[in-house]
Write a protein that holds these residues in place. Structure first.
Motif, short mmCIF file in Angstrom:
data_model
loop_
_atom_site.label_atom_id
_atom_site.label_comp_id
_atom_site.label_asym_id
_atom_site.label_seq_id
_atom_site.Cartn_x
_atom_site.Cartn_y
_atom_site.Cartn_z
N ALA A 77 0.83 -1.21 0.00
CA ALA A 77 0.00 0.00 0.00
C ALA A 77 0.86 1.26 0.00
CB ALA A 77 -0.93 0.00 1.21
N ALA A 78 1.89 1.28 0.84
CA ALA A 78 2.74 2.47 0.94
C ALA A 78 3.50 2.74 -0.36
CB ALA A 78 3.72 2.31 2.11
N CYS A 79 3.97 1.67 -1.01
CA CYS A 79 4.77 1.85 -2.23
C CYS A 79 3.91 2.19 -3.45
CB CYS A 79 5.60 0.60 -2.49
SG CYS A 79 6.99 0.42 -1.34
N SER A 80 2.59 2.09 -3.31
CA SER A 80 1.73 2.55 -4.41
C SER A 80 1.83 4.07 -4.55
CB SER A 80 0.28 2.13 -4.18
OG SER A 80 -0.29 2.82 -3.08
N LEU A 81 2.18 4.77 -3.46
CA LEU A 81 2.26 6.24 -3.49
C LEU A 81 3.40 6.74 -4.38
CD1 LEU A 81 1.49 7.03 0.26
CD2 LEU A 81 -0.08 7.04 -1.69
N PRO A 82 4.66 6.28 -4.19
CA PRO A 82 5.70 6.72 -5.14
C PRO A 82 5.44 6.21 -6.56
CG PRO A 82 6.58 5.07 -3.63
CD PRO A 82 5.24 5.48 -3.09
N CYS A 83 4.70 5.13 -6.70
CA CYS A 83 4.32 4.64 -8.03
C CYS A 83 3.43 5.69 -8.73
CB CYS A 83 3.59 3.31 -7.91
SG CYS A 83 3.18 2.55 -9.49
N PHE A 84 2.46 6.22 -8.00
CA PHE A 84 1.61 7.28 -8.55
C PHE A 84 2.41 8.55 -8.79
CE2 PHE A 84 -1.88 5.02 -5.99
CZ PHE A 84 -2.25 4.24 -7.08
N MET A 85 3.39 8.84 -7.90
CA MET A 85 4.26 10.00 -8.09
C MET A 85 5.05 9.89 -9.39
SD MET A 85 5.69 10.35 -4.17
CE MET A 85 7.12 11.29 -4.70
N PHE A 86 5.54 8.69 -9.68
CA PHE A 86 6.29 8.47 -10.91
C PHE A 86 5.39 8.68 -12.13
CE2 PHE A 86 8.38 5.93 -14.20
CZ PHE A 86 9.73 6.30 -14.05
N ALA A 87 4.15 8.19 -12.04
CA ALA A 87 3.21 8.34 -13.16
C ALA A 87 2.86 9.80 -13.43
CB ALA A 87 1.93 7.54 -12.86
N LEU A 88 2.94 10.64 -12.39
CA LEU A 88 2.57 12.06 -12.53
C LEU A 88 3.78 12.97 -12.74
CD1 LEU A 88 -0.08 12.22 -9.66
CD2 LEU A 88 -0.54 12.19 -12.12
N ALA A 89 4.99 12.41 -12.79
CA ALA A 89 6.21 13.21 -12.88
C ALA A 89 6.23 14.04 -14.16
CB ALA A 89 7.43 12.31 -12.82
N GLU A 90 6.77 15.27 -14.03
CA GLU A 90 6.84 16.18 -15.17
C GLU A 90 8.27 16.51 -15.57
OE1 GLU A 90 4.50 17.15 -17.05
OE2 GLU A 90 2.72 16.49 -15.91
N ASN A 91 9.25 16.05 -14.81
CA ASN A 91 10.65 16.33 -15.14
C ASN A 91 11.54 15.23 -14.58
OD1 ASN A 91 11.24 17.06 -12.30
ND2 ASN A 91 10.01 18.88 -12.78
N PHE A 92 12.83 15.32 -14.90
CA PHE A 92 13.76 14.27 -14.49
C PHE A 92 13.87 14.14 -12.98
CE2 PHE A 92 18.21 13.53 -13.10
CZ PHE A 92 18.24 12.16 -13.32
N ALA A 93 13.93 15.27 -12.26
CA ALA A 93 14.09 15.22 -10.80
C ALA A 93 12.92 14.48 -10.15
CB ALA A 93 14.20 16.64 -10.24
N GLU A 94 11.70 14.74 -10.61
CA GLU A 94 10.53 14.06 -10.05
C GLU A 94 10.55 12.57 -10.39
OE1 GLU A 94 7.09 16.12 -11.43
OE2 GLU A 94 7.57 17.97 -10.35
N LEU A 95 10.98 12.25 -11.60
CA LEU A 95 11.13 10.85 -11.97
C LEU A 95 12.15 10.16 -11.07
CD1 LEU A 95 11.33 10.88 -15.89
CD2 LEU A 95 9.50 9.88 -14.53
N ALA A 96 13.29 10.82 -10.87
CA ALA A 96 14.41 10.21 -10.14
C ALA A 96 14.04 9.95 -8.68
CB ALA A 96 15.64 11.12 -10.22
N TRP A 97 13.48 10.94 -7.99
CA TRP A 97 13.20 10.76 -6.57
C TRP A 97 12.05 9.80 -6.32
CZ3 TRP A 97 16.89 11.53 -3.50
CH2 TRP A 97 17.82 12.55 -3.71
N SER A 98 11.05 9.81 -7.18
CA SER A 98 9.95 8.84 -7.00
C SER A 98 10.43 7.43 -7.28
CB SER A 98 8.77 9.20 -7.91
OG SER A 98 9.15 9.26 -9.27
N ARG A 99 11.33 7.27 -8.25
CA ARG A 99 11.88 5.94 -8.56
C ARG A 99 12.78 5.47 -7.42
NH1 ARG A 99 10.19 1.69 -10.72
NH2 ARG A 99 9.00 3.17 -11.94
#
Length: 483
Positions: free
Chosen positions: A79-101
């Motif tokens: 359940a907790a790891c679904s949150l960064p998964c959604f963050m990755f799906a909503l990422a708009e730049n490299f930094a957001e992709l990197a930290w959510s991953r």
């Protein structure tokens, strides 16, 4: 479907879903790259970040599952790891992709939870097979992600399709977290009275084991420090500034010192007086199994990263091999996992864990040394045969290792699995760095040599006993037969 069979299937499905989520980005990287205009260097950083947090996460989750049990641990993790998964799906730049991953790498620790619950539910005559099925079928989640997610992305459209595909895996993890919680129990009815240990740090049986444990933690922290160095020097844009990198290095080694202090504090009083024989175990067992998993699982991840390009460069001219077909040829290195890893566990149950691991390691050494001989003069058929044979021994060795882990000491199975599993991830990083200094043939020779050295360590493994003892809440001693 009842009892231990239900636990096995519920757990491998949880691990399967965690692998789908963990590697949901891999088949969609080209779409992500085109959409967000990120570079090849930034893609490499994302791939590195995907396994970074898994190293400490497996140690942490190992302690958590020993304290709270698999039921709540796996459910909360998914359940907790679904949150960064959604963050990755909503990422708009490299930094957001990197930290959510980076945060999503925590889901790779789910493997440890299943090792613990299956070790509690299955007797030793079946535990190797059960752990092999759990790991072998669960690992297949990465392959299913590669097959299905591109189709899901294209179904929703080229522009945002990858976002819907990534988000769908997060929804799947969230739903299954509830299903898992409602359908499993931590222990079989006959062991339901056993209490979990406190989540502090691992208890050892001797002063020498205490120092060996601290020594075994050093490579894990060193690998994290190595990752910080890599991210601070990344080209073209460092993800971490030089000043931040220094602070992170200090934090990592500060945590190591605190961890070592906690270990000494936890064991100081315990080791000052005689320890009952029922609590004795040798930490040497854990350390040898960790090194074995570093060499087997770590080399697997490293080889997977280089094999498609190696085959392409080797056979592009002589066999007219395309990049697509090179990838398909390289996939033979993992396709045997569904069968070979359970088979390795099953054979361990039948002939003995130490003997089985020895035989598989000899086979793996031979397989890697043969792969070092692959050249443009070889036929594709012979290359495929050698690759598959090497893969079978490698997957079987992994199965034999985790047929051993739950029998070191039942009360700390989660912690043991956490350390062994973390070494596997650390091994991948170590071998990938080694690969930058040698040729592919030299790399395979290096892996074969490591396997030969591992045989010397396996000699010092002790075959597990056919029973374990536990102290019940009322002070009575329960003898649990393992055969």
């Amino acid at each position: 479907m009842q009892g231990k069979t239900k636990i096995l299937h519920m757990s491998w499905m949880a691990f399967f879903i965690s692998f789908v989520v963990w590697f949901n980005h891999a088949p969609l990287l080209m779409l992500i790259k085109q959409d967000l205009q990120i570079s090849d260097a930034e893609i490499e950083i994302i791939l590195l970040l995907n396994v970074a947090l898994t190293i400490p996460a497996r140690v942490i989750i190992g302690m958590v599952v020993d304290r709270f049990g698999a039921k709540i641990s796996y459910s909360v993790l998914l359940a907790a790891c679904s949150l960064p998964c959604f963050m990755f799906a909503l990422a708009e730049n490299f930094a957001e992709l990197a930290w959510s991953r980076f945060l999503l790498g925590f889901i790779g620790a789910g493997f440890v939870v299943g090792v613990r619950i299956i070790g509690d539910w299955f007797p030793s005559r079946q535990i190797g097979m059960a752990e092999g099925i759990y790991a072998g079928w669960g690992n297949f989640g990465s392959a299913v992600a590669a097959i299905i997610l591109p189709g899901v992305a294209y179904y929703f459209g080229a522009e945002n399709g990858w976002r819907y595909a990534i988000a769908a895996t997060g929804v799947l993890a969230l739903i299954y977290s509830l299903i898992y919680y409602l359908n499993v129990e931590n222990l079989p009815p006959e062991l339901a009275g056993l209490k979990s240990k406190r989540a502090t740090t691992m208890e050892v049986s001797s002063i020498s084991d205490l120092f060996l444990y601290m020594l075994s933690l050093t490579p894990l922290y060193a690998t994290l420090s190595l990752l910080i160095w890599k991210l601070a020097g990344a080209v073209p844009i460092p993800l971490i500034s030089g000043q931040a990198a220094i602070l992170l290095h200090l934090l990592i080694w500060g945590i190591f010192i605190f961890h070592a202090w906690q270990l000494v504090r936890t064991n100081a009083v315990r080791l000052s007086r005689p320890i009952a024989s029922i609590h004795h175990y040798r930490y040497r067992q854990v350390f040898i199994l960790a090194i074995a998993y570093l060499i087997t699982f770590g080399s697997k991840l490293a080889v997977l990263s280089m094999l498609p390009m190696f085959f392409f460069k080797t056979f592009q001219q002589s066999q007219q091999l395309s990049m697509l077909n090179a990838g398909l040829l390289a996939s033979s290195f993992v396709i045997t996992n569904v069968i070979a890893r359970p088979a390795g566990g099953w054979l361990s149950d039948k002939i003995g864990r130490k003997l089985a691991l020895t035989l598989f390691t000899i086979g793996l050494a031979g397989g890697y040394l043969l792969m070092a001989l692959i050249s443009a003069d070889w036929s594709i058929g012979l290359t495929l045969l050698v690759t598959i044979v090497c893969s079978i021994f490698m997957q079987a060795a992994e199965g034999a290792i985790f047929a051993f882990v739950p029998l070191v000491r039942r009360a700390i199975t989660g912690e043991v699995a956490g350390i062994v599993g973390a070494y596997g991830n650390a091994g991948a990083i170590i071998f990938l760095i080694m690969l930058t200094f040698v040729s592919p043939s030299g790399f395979f020779m290096l892996l074969g040599g490591d396997c030969i050295l591992l045989l010397g360590l396996i000699y010092y493994l002790d075959e597990p006993k056919n029973f374990i003892t536990e102290i019940m809440p009322d002070g009575s001693i329960l003898k649990i037969e393992l055969d």
